[in-house]
Motif scaffolding. Structure first.
Motif, PDB file in Angstrom:
ATOM      1  N   ASN A  15       0.835  -1.200   0.000  1.00  0.00           N
ATOM      2  CA  ASN A  15       0.000   0.000   0.000  1.00  0.00           C
ATOM      3  C   ASN A  15       0.871   1.252   0.000  1.00  0.00           C
ATOM      4  OD1 ASN A  15      -2.630   1.383   0.266  1.00  0.00           O
ATOM      5  ND2 ASN A  15      -1.830   1.959   2.257  1.00  0.00           N
ATOM      6  N   GLY A  18       2.292   2.040  -3.284  1.00  0.00           N
ATOM      7  CA  GLY A  18       1.307   2.334  -4.318  1.00  0.00           C
ATOM      8  C   GLY A  18       0.947   1.128  -5.166  1.00  0.00           C
ATOM      9  N   GLY A  21      -4.126  -0.996  -3.486  1.00  0.00           N
ATOM     10  CA  GLY A  21      -5.054   0.074  -3.144  1.00  0.00           C
ATOM     11  C   GLY A  21      -5.784  -0.170  -1.849  1.00  0.00           C
ATOM     12  N   LYS A 110      -1.965   1.860 -12.405  1.00  0.00           N
ATOM     13  CA  LYS A 110      -1.902   2.618 -11.153  1.00  0.00           C
ATOM     14  C   LYS A 110      -1.121   3.923 -11.304  1.00  0.00           C
ATOM     15  CE  LYS A 110      -2.576  -1.224  -8.015  1.00  0.00           C
ATOM     16  NZ  LYS A 110      -3.829  -0.745  -7.457  1.00  0.00           N
TER      17      LYS A 110
END
Length: 158
Positions: A15, A18, A21, A110
């Motif tokens: 997390n 990144g 999520g 992402k």
């Protein structure tokens, strides 16, 4: 600069980088643990959505993937992870090779820096921890990364 060591679960680490999520691992990860400097992850590959054809076929034959990861080196913000994985005798370099394009597409989706996760043909992963953390926490300098008894330790300075 003051140094700080942060120990996190695998979900918390992904997390922070990144790559995930939220603070819970995807449902296909069934177990995370480890002893000493190895991180052990077990996954049920049948639960992964949108797999490419060759991987989908492989998951029918051998659904459980067991892997052990170890930080082999850390230099310039990049951690090189040695991967020992097995799924019915299929070696780690074959498994990683099959997953390479999926990993790259997740990074792109992402909005993460291209090339920040590189799958190497020798069953190693180069994880650019510095680039990933800097994208979310500008000014942070990563000085090291290791695994300790099933947790991830990241050494940073601000």
């Amino acid at each position: 600069m003051s140094a700080v060591r942060t120990e996190m679960s695998l979900a918390e680490t992904l997390n922070e980088l990144g790559l995930l999520g939220g603070r819970t691992l995807p449902r296909f990860v069934t177990s995370v643990g480890g002893a000493g400097d190895e991180l052990e992850v077990v996954a049920d590959a049948r639960a992964v959505k949108n797999l490419p054809g060759p991987l989908k076929l492989a998951t029918r034959l051998v659904p459980a993937v067991r892997s052990r990861l170890r930080v082999e080196s850390f230099d310039g913000g990049v951690a090189v992870l040695a991967v020992d994985a097995s799924a019915g005798g299929l070696p780690a370099h074959k498994l990683l090779g099959l997953a390479k394009h999926r990993i790259e597409s997740v990074l792109a989706a992402k909005g993460l820096p291209a090339g920040s996760v590189q799958i190497r043909p020798d069953a190693r992963i180069a994880l650019d921890v510095q680039r990933l953390l800097a994208a979310r926490h500008p000014g942070t300098v990563v000085q090291g990364m290791s695994f300790t008894d099933g947790r991830v330790a990241v050494d940073t300075a601000a």
